[in-house]
Structure formats: structure tokens, C-alpha cells
Design an enzyme around this catalytic site. Structure first.
Site, PDB file in Angstrom:
ATOM      1  N   HIS A  28      40.547  16.821 -22.133  1.00  0.00           N
ATOM      2  CA  HIS A  28      40.174  17.977 -22.482  1.00  0.00           C
ATOM      3  C   HIS A  28      40.258  17.511 -24.296  1.00  0.00           C
ATOM      4  CE1 HIS A  28      42.781  21.487 -24.564  1.00  0.00           C
ATOM      5  NE2 HIS A  28      42.960  20.017 -25.724  1.00  0.00           N
ATOM      6  N   GLU A  29      40.837  15.969 -24.939  1.00  0.00           N
ATOM      7  CA  GLU A  29      40.482  16.065 -25.951  1.00  0.00           C
ATOM      8  C   GLU A  29      39.137  15.710 -26.274  1.00  0.00           C
ATOM      9  OE1 GLU A  29      42.457  16.685 -28.751  1.00  0.00           O
ATOM     10  OE2 GLU A  29      44.401  16.751 -27.415  1.00  0.00           O
ATOM     11  N   HIS A  32      37.184  18.312 -27.195  1.00  0.00           N
ATOM     12  CA  HIS A  32      37.196  18.607 -28.589  1.00  0.00           C
ATOM     13  C   HIS A  32      36.312  17.795 -29.107  1.00  0.00           C
ATOM     14  CE1 HIS A  32      40.123  21.315 -28.542  1.00  0.00           C
ATOM     15  NE2 HIS A  32      41.488  20.027 -27.869  1.00  0.00           N
TER      16      HIS A  32
END
Length: 456
Positions: A28-29, A32
Site C-alpha cells: 500500500h505504502e 504511494h
């Protein structure tokens, strides 16, 4: 928690939970991070976990960290709102980028989770898929389903007007609609009659009991025979001489025709001697059986004998179909399942806001860890489906328009793009406070539900 974790193995549970967090939060990170770097934004830190890092490694401009609290992670980018920024770094600051770029960077995390869910589902399907048609095989006595009039042989056609084509969808629709009011289930009976079974337990203790039993409304697709399928070593059944394949006939001279009747008898006979008649290889035999006594958390005493029923394999073959899809088909099926659970999650949050769903459905890290251990114990395919479902939940949750979540930032940046200037600092701070309060309440409810489920 220790009761369940002990049965499954505390080590397996902890490892399964940590692996899930590392995979889902890290990627998920990384979503980003990857899009930020694509647009030239300088990333100072990439952290999996919160708190003081116990592992750090510097690569280029970015410090890669592992922190001890495995409940999330973050990507720290250069941002003038968080302190002084060197003149040379201003072009690479996150807040100096066009709103469209910031939207893409923020959305990349949740989108990564949704894409991961598709991949995990597809990998799971590659092991083989068992489709179960929406036929009722077993109805538990005195259950919500029994009170609604369900009977073995019913084929579920629709739930509240929603067409049904498989058992999983039928069960999900019934459970998710329990607290919204009456649930109208159209069925075709074993005799070919079209009738409607109505479940009406909204706001009653029965609805809360369904949640406590993890969605069990007393309805199962498979049939069980009045025949012993498994005997636990050193159990009362084993000491009485019962073996797999034995057909139970009567207790204390009373004929019992269904396995549920036997289960009910054993549960309400702790410590009592039962004279059991059974058939083995065409021969009628007799034995005495005394159920062990077990005390439930509420002080109720029940009997346990250590046997399980044999499944009706002919019925199972009739209502189920197993096959292995190709790679392309598995990806399509994974996408469909991801979309189904995403829309289901959004509907659930909508019902929470309107009071049509119970907060008891919300789970926290303790329950997630428990399910992680159970799914891992069942095998790789089950664990992959667990990862996919949690990934969907993370993706959808982060897209909710709540400040402090990715979705809240998306609202801010979209408004800025439309207005041509950022929202006032006052409005943003009000939203931030609201978001923190909302998330704190959600976390408290989740932990309370975890403790209630795992400790009773």
C-alpha cells in the site's frame, strides 16, 4: 484470545498476522512511494509500522524503516507544511505539485490494495474453484433459519429481490440484510413450489447472536448423514466403541432420525449415561455412552462425546462443481470478486450511517490476527483468500471521504483543483479533528468487539 490462539498455535497466528501486515501495508505504502517518485516528489522516509524504528536503511534520499507497532505505515515526503524546506527541494515538495498529481499519489495506495486483491484471488483460484449452488442441505434446530421456515432441499432464488446464483452470495446477502429489516428470501422447495421465507430478527438478541457466531444463521448447503464420520481419540464415543461408519439408531429406546437430534441429546446430557443402539455392517449393536461435561463461559453445562457426522457425498456432488480456471479466467474472476466485496463494504458503511447495520460487525487487529491464524492453518489457498479480503477492506476503507484517511485528502485536493485554490486552513483543521474523532471511535469499537469475541 488465548483460547483460540492456543488451539491454532500462537506462533502460526502471530506469523500469519505479521506476514499479512508486511505484505498489505508495505505494498500500500509502496503504491504511494512509486507514484510520488514517478512525479519527481522527494521521499524522505518509507516506514512499515508506527513508533520508533528498530531497523533503518538509507537508500538515496529515502530512509527505509521497520517500526514496532504493526498497525499501518507511512511515506514521508518533502512538504513545506511540515517544516522548513531547502530552496533546492521546493520543486520536489509534495504540496507544491499540481492537485492532479497529488490525487494520483494519494489514490495509488488504496488502488494498489484493490489490485493486490485481484492478484491474491486469482492465485487462490489457480488451486481450483468449488462452486456451490444455492441449495439448503441442513437447517439447525431452533436457529434463525429454522424459525423462518427453511427446509432441506430449498433452492434459494433471490434475497430481497437480488438474484442468487451461488451459496456464498446467498449467505452474504442474508447476513448483511439482517439488521436492515425483514429479509425476504425467495426459494423453490424440494417439491418445486415457489415460496418466500422471511427472516425477521432486526434489533433482536437473535441478530446479535448471528454476529457472535460469525454470521451463522443455522443454514448450510451440505447434508450430513446419521452416520459417524470421525471419532476423537480417548473421547466418550471412542471409549464406548463407536467407529467411523456406524449408523446411530436410538438412545434409551427412543429412535432419533437426524444427526441434529443426536447433537441436541448429547449437549443436554452432560454426565448422564445413554443406552445407544447403532448399526455396523448390517448388524444392530448396543453400547453405553456417557458424555463428558464442559462448562461454557456463561456457566451453562453441556455434554460432549467427541464424534462428527459423515457428509452426504452424493448430495455434495449434486450441488457443487469443482474446476481449475486458466490464468485469464482466474484474473477475470478475481476482478469480479474484488468488485463484489468492494461494493459490499461500501454498502455496509452506508448502512452503518443509517443505523441499518450493527457496529458489532466491525473487527479489529485481534480478530484479524485470529482469522489469519485460522486461514493459514487451513492451507495456502485459504490464506490467499484471507489476504485478498483484508486487502479489499484496506483499499475501500482508505478511500472513504474521512479526513486523516487517503479518501479525505482526495476530497481536499479535488476541491482545490475545482476552486483553483486550497480550502481554508480552518476548514481543513475542522475536518482533521472530525476525522481523528471518527477513526478513534472506530478503533475503540473494533477493539471492544475483538475483546468481546475472543474473551467472551
Amino acid at each position: 484470545m488465548y483460547c483460540r490462539f492456543g488451539r491454532l498455535g500462537a506462533v502460526l497466528t502471530i506469523l500469519a498476522f505479521i506476514v499479512a501486515i508486511l505484505i498489505l501495508v508495505s505494498l500500500h505504502e509502496f503504491g504511494h512511494y512509486a507514484v510520488a517518485r514517478l512525479f519527481g516528489v522527494k521521499v524522505l522516509r518509507f516506514s512499515v509500522g508506527f513508533g520508533k524504528p528498530f531497523f533503518t536503511r538509507k537508500r538515496g534520499d529515502t530512509e527505509w524503516c521497520l517500526a514496532p507497532i504493526p498497525l499501518g505505515g507511512y511515506v514521508k515526503m518533502v512538504d513545506t507544511r511540515e517544516g522548513n524546506v531547502a530552496e533546492t527541494d521546493l520543486p520536489y515538495a509534495f504540496d507544491k505539485q499540481h492537485p492532479a498529481k497529488r490525487i494520483a499519489i494519494v489514490a495509488a495506495g488504496p488502488i494498489t490494495n484493490l489490485v493486490l486483491a485481484v492478484i491474491f484471488y486469482a492465485l487462490s483460484f489457480s488451486f481450483g474453484v468449488t462452486e456451490v449452488r444455492p441449495f439448503v442441505g441442513t437447517v439447525e434446530l431452533a436457529s434463525v433459519a429454522a424459525q423462518a421456515g427453511f427446509a432441506p432441499g430449498d433452492r434459494i432464488v433471490s434475497v430481497n429481490g437480488e438474484p442468487i446464483d451461488d451459496w456464498s452470495k446467498a449467505h452474504t446477502e442474508m447476513v448483511m440484510n439482517l439488521e436492515a429489516g425483514k429479509v425476504a428470501v425467495a426459494v423453490q422447495t424440494g417439491r418445486g413450489e415457489d415460496v418466500v421465507r422471511t427472516i425477521d430478527v432486526a434489533g433482536t438478541p437473535a441478530a446479535a447472536e448471528v454476529i457472535r457466531r460469525e454470521g451463522n444463521i443455522g443454514l448450510w448447503p451440505f447434508k450430513i448423514l446419521n452416520r459417524v464420520g470421525m471419532v476423537v481419540d480417548n473421547s466418550p464415543a471412542a471409549r464406548a466403541g463407536l467407529q467411523p461408519g456406524d449408523t446411530l439408531l436410538a438412545a434409551n429406546g427412543e429412535k432419533l432420525d437426524s444427526w441434529q437430534q443426536w447433537t441436541d441429546l448429547f449437549r443436554r446430557s452432560p454426565g448422564l449415561k445413554l443406552a445407544v443402539d447403532y448399526e455396523r455392517n448390517g448388524e444392530i449393536r448396543h453400547t453405553d455412552l456417557r458424555p463428558d461435561t464442559e462448562e461454557l463461559r456463561d456457566g451453562t453445562l453441556i455434554g460432549k462425546v467427541g464424534i462428527a457426522a459423515e457428509r452426504d457425498q452424493a448430495w455434495a456432488d449434486q450441488i457443487s462443481h469443482r474446476y481449475t480456471p486458466g490464468i485469464g479466467q482466474a484474473l477475470v474472476m478475481g476482478t469480479e470478486k474484488m468488485w463484489h466485496y468492494s461494493t459490499l463494504t461500501v454498502k455496509f458503511f452506508g448502512r452503518l450511517l443509517t443505523g441499518q447495520a450493527s457496529m458489532n460487525h466491525i473487527s479489529g487487529p485481534l480478530t484479524i490476527a485470529d482469522v489469519a491464524g485460522r486461514s493459514a492453518a487451513m492451507g495456502l489457498q485459504s490464506y490467499l483468500e484471507f489476504l485478498a479480503l483484508v486487502s479489499v477492506s484496506l483499499g475501500v476503507l482508505n478511500l472513504l471521504p474521512i479526513p486523516v484517511l487517503d479518501g479525505g485528502h482526495l476530497v481536499y485536493y479535488t476541491a482545490e483543483w475545482i476552486r483553483g485554490k486550497p480550502l481554508s486552513e480552518r476548514i481543513q483543521m475542522m475536518g482533521l479533528r472530525f476525522g481523528m474523532i471518527a477513526m478513534l471511535m472506530l478503533m475503540l469499537v473494533a477493539f471492544f468487539n475483538d475483546i468481546t469475541r475472543l474473551f467472551g
